[in-house]
Design an enzyme around this catalytic site. Structure first.
Site, PDB file in Angstrom:
ATOM      1  N   GLY A  12       0.923  -1.273  -0.048  1.00  0.00           N
ATOM      2  CA  GLY A  12       0.015  -0.113  -0.093  1.00  0.00           C
ATOM      3  C   GLY A  12       0.775   1.402   0.016  1.00  0.00           C
ATOM      4  O   GLY A  12       2.058   1.283  -0.365  1.00  0.00           O
ATOM      5  N   ASN A  13       0.246   2.311   0.567  1.00  0.00           N
ATOM      6  CA  ASN A  13       1.021   3.767   0.490  1.00  0.00           C
ATOM      7  C   ASN A  13       2.421   3.660   1.124  1.00  0.00           C
ATOM      8  O   ASN A  13       3.311   3.915   0.585  1.00  0.00           O
ATOM      9  CB  ASN A  13       0.140   4.652   1.273  1.00  0.00           C
ATOM     10  CG  ASN A  13      -1.081   4.952   0.253  1.00  0.00           C
ATOM     11  OD1 ASN A  13      -1.033   4.496  -1.087  1.00  0.00           O
ATOM     12  ND2 ASN A  13      -2.015   5.695   0.485  1.00  0.00           N
ATOM     13  N   CYS A 129       2.917   7.478  12.436  1.00  0.00           N
ATOM     14  CA  CYS A 129       3.348   8.577  11.762  1.00  0.00           C
ATOM     15  C   CYS A 129       3.114   9.850  12.839  1.00  0.00           C
ATOM     16  O   CYS A 129       4.334  10.719  13.074  1.00  0.00           O
ATOM     17  CB  CYS A 129       2.619   8.891  10.716  1.00  0.00           C
ATOM     18  SG  CYS A 129       0.846   9.153  10.590  1.00  0.00           S
ATOM     19  N   SER A 160      -3.845  10.361   1.530  1.00  0.00           N
ATOM     20  CA  SER A 160      -2.696   9.566   2.016  1.00  0.00           C
ATOM     21  C   SER A 160      -2.973   8.337   3.081  1.00  0.00           C
ATOM     22  O   SER A 160      -1.776   7.879   3.259  1.00  0.00           O
ATOM     23  CB  SER A 160      -1.657  10.725   2.668  1.00  0.00           C
ATOM     24  OG  SER A 160      -2.169  11.089   4.023  1.00  0.00           O
ATOM     25  N   ALA A 161      -4.162   8.246   3.370  1.00  0.00           N
ATOM     26  CA  ALA A 161      -4.534   7.215   4.321  1.00  0.00           C
ATOM     27  C   ALA A 161      -5.236   5.962   3.776  1.00  0.00           C
ATOM     28  O   ALA A 161      -6.123   6.087   3.261  1.00  0.00           O
ATOM     29  CB  ALA A 161      -5.266   7.684   5.503  1.00  0.00           C
ATOM     30  N   GLY A 162      -4.173   5.153   3.321  1.00  0.00           N
ATOM     31  CA  GLY A 162      -4.707   3.953   2.820  1.00  0.00           C
ATOM     32  C   GLY A 162      -5.489   2.860   3.761  1.00  0.00           C
ATOM     33  O   GLY A 162      -5.805   3.223   4.852  1.00  0.00           O
ATOM     34  N   PRO A 163      -5.793   1.781   3.280  1.00  0.00           N
ATOM     35  CA  PRO A 163      -6.590   0.796   3.909  1.00  0.00           C
ATOM     36  C   PRO A 163      -6.047   0.459   5.297  1.00  0.00           C
ATOM     37  O   PRO A 163      -6.657   0.238   6.248  1.00  0.00           O
ATOM     38  CB  PRO A 163      -6.947  -0.227   3.073  1.00  0.00           C
ATOM     39  CG  PRO A 163      -6.698   0.240   1.727  1.00  0.00           C
ATOM     40  CD  PRO A 163      -5.650   1.140   1.855  1.00  0.00           C
ATOM     41  N   THR A 165      -3.983   2.157   7.218  1.00  0.00           N
ATOM     42  CA  THR A 165      -4.057   3.221   8.211  1.00  0.00           C
ATOM     43  C   THR A 165      -5.492   3.471   8.783  1.00  0.00           C
ATOM     44  O   THR A 165      -5.677   3.453   9.952  1.00  0.00           O
ATOM     45  CB  THR A 165      -3.605   4.752   7.488  1.00  0.00           C
ATOM     46  OG1 THR A 165      -2.333   4.553   7.022  1.00  0.00           O
ATOM     47  CG2 THR A 165      -3.807   5.883   8.539  1.00  0.00           C
ATOM     48  N   ARG A 166      -6.457   3.184   7.873  1.00  0.00           N
ATOM     49  CA  ARG A 166      -7.926   3.475   8.396  1.00  0.00           C
ATOM     50  C   ARG A 166      -8.177   2.277   9.219  1.00  0.00           C
ATOM     51  O   ARG A 166      -8.903   2.393  10.259  1.00  0.00           O
ATOM     52  CB  ARG A 166      -8.761   3.447   7.173  1.00  0.00           C
ATOM     53  CG  ARG A 166      -8.487   4.722   6.201  1.00  0.00           C
ATOM     54  CD  ARG A 166      -9.286   4.611   5.028  1.00  0.00           C
ATOM     55  NE  ARG A 166      -8.977   5.733   4.024  1.00  0.00           N
ATOM     56  CZ  ARG A 166      -9.548   7.121   4.138  1.00  0.00           C
ATOM     57  NH1 ARG A 166     -10.537   7.162   5.052  1.00  0.00           N
ATOM     58  NH2 ARG A 166      -9.226   8.028   3.376  1.00  0.00           N
TER      59      ARG A 166
END
Length: 313
Positions: A12-13, A129, A160-163, A165-166
């Site tokens: 991912g990101n 982060c 900027s928040a991918g799966p 992070t969520r």
């Protein structure tokens, strides 16, 4: 001396940004593999075009790769829940693990605060982060004046928040709050994250509040500025957004803090930060990616140097 071989789990990101950093920036790490679970992910497709070995079968696929026995360090950029299994598998194979999820299995590591303390640990946690951006400031205040309470608000662009992070929001707040205390030195810590949907996306912003006894303001400013300069050594886009703010709280206007007994008087210190990313993967607004992957890279390079020294000896 040959480079130390590494792999990344998570396409991912965060994993994709880290991949590009290792390839472009590091002089001691060699990226050998990227593992994900979505064969259509941009990260896996980009890695394949760059000549990196890839698998869409996650940790199981990574272990089956021909290059796996040669890998010394594995970065995990997936989720806190997935990291539990990943760490078990990797430890059973004797791999050093750098955890970019908020699972908190290994010791918390913030490079300018305790960057050399955990280099021999089998698993090192990069916390979050928000922690990487704000705990250096709390530690900078705490080395001048004990911090009774530290609170941080990390605001990142929703894009900027991918799966990963969520799904980690709860773990983010819990792990960051704990690290504010154990690494930053605050007696009590609290963390908040905001996913900002604004268009165009906004650069990562962080607000840090510290409560101390009556403080030497100039000494605190000097400590914070020195810490900012140290972080800029590996995250050039890290900066103070405005001057450090101080508010004296007398006994006539005390603070009450949930979770802390009694009333507080002293000094409230407010620090406003901005983190501009290096745009290695997502645009510069994604400072949350940049500070997390830069901290992980710096830690991995220190571990790699110890591995090289051991081989040389």
């Amino acid at each position: 001396m040959s480079k130390v071989k590494v792999a990344i789990i998570g396409s991912g990101n965060i994993g994709s940004d880290l991949m590009i950093k290792v390839l472009k920036v590091s002089s001691v790490l060699e990226l050998c593999a990227l593992a994900g679970i979505d064969p259509e992910s941009d990260g896996l497709q980009r890695a394949e075009k760059l000549g990196i070995s890839v698998t869409a079968q996650g940790i199981d696929g990574l272990v089956k790769m021909a290059v796996f026995p040669e890998i010394d360090i594995v970065f995990d950029a997936t989720s806190a829940a997935a990291h539990n299994k990943h760490n078990e598998v990797l430890q059973s194979h004797g791999k050093r693990v750098i955890d970019l999820t908020p699972s908190g299995i290994g010791p918390y590591t913030i490079p300018p605060v305790n960057g050399d303390a955990n280099l021999d640990a089998p698993n090192v946690s990069m916390v979050t982060c928000g922690a990487q951006a704000t705990i250096p400031i709390i530690a900078a205040v705490n080395r001048v004046m004990p911090v009774h309470y530290g609170e941080i608000v990390a605001s990142i662009a929703s894009k900027s928040a991918g799966p990963g992070t969520r799904v980690n929001i709860d773990e983010f707040t819990q792990t960051t709050s704990h690290a504010i205390e154990t690494v930053g030195g605050a007696r009590c810590g609290k963390a908040i994250i905001v996913l900002n949907p604004a268009e165009p996306p906004l650069i990562m912003r962080d607000t840090v509040y510290c409560l101390t006894d009556l403080a030497d303001q100039q000494a605190i400013i000097a400590s914070i500025e020195a810490m900012v300069e140290e972080v800029q050594g590996y995250v050039p886009g890290y900066r103070l957004k405005q001057a450090v703010q101080f508010e004296e709280l007398g006994s006539a206007t005390p603070f009450r803090i949930p979770g802390m007994e009694g009333e507080f008087s002293g000094t409230k210190i407010s620090v406003f930060l901005e983190v501009e990313g290096a745009a290695h993967y997502l645009p510069a607004y994604a400072g949350n990616l940049d500070i997390m992957t830069s901290a992980a890279l710096k830690t991995a390079e220190k571990i790699a140097l110890r591995i090289q020294e051991g081989v040389a000896a």
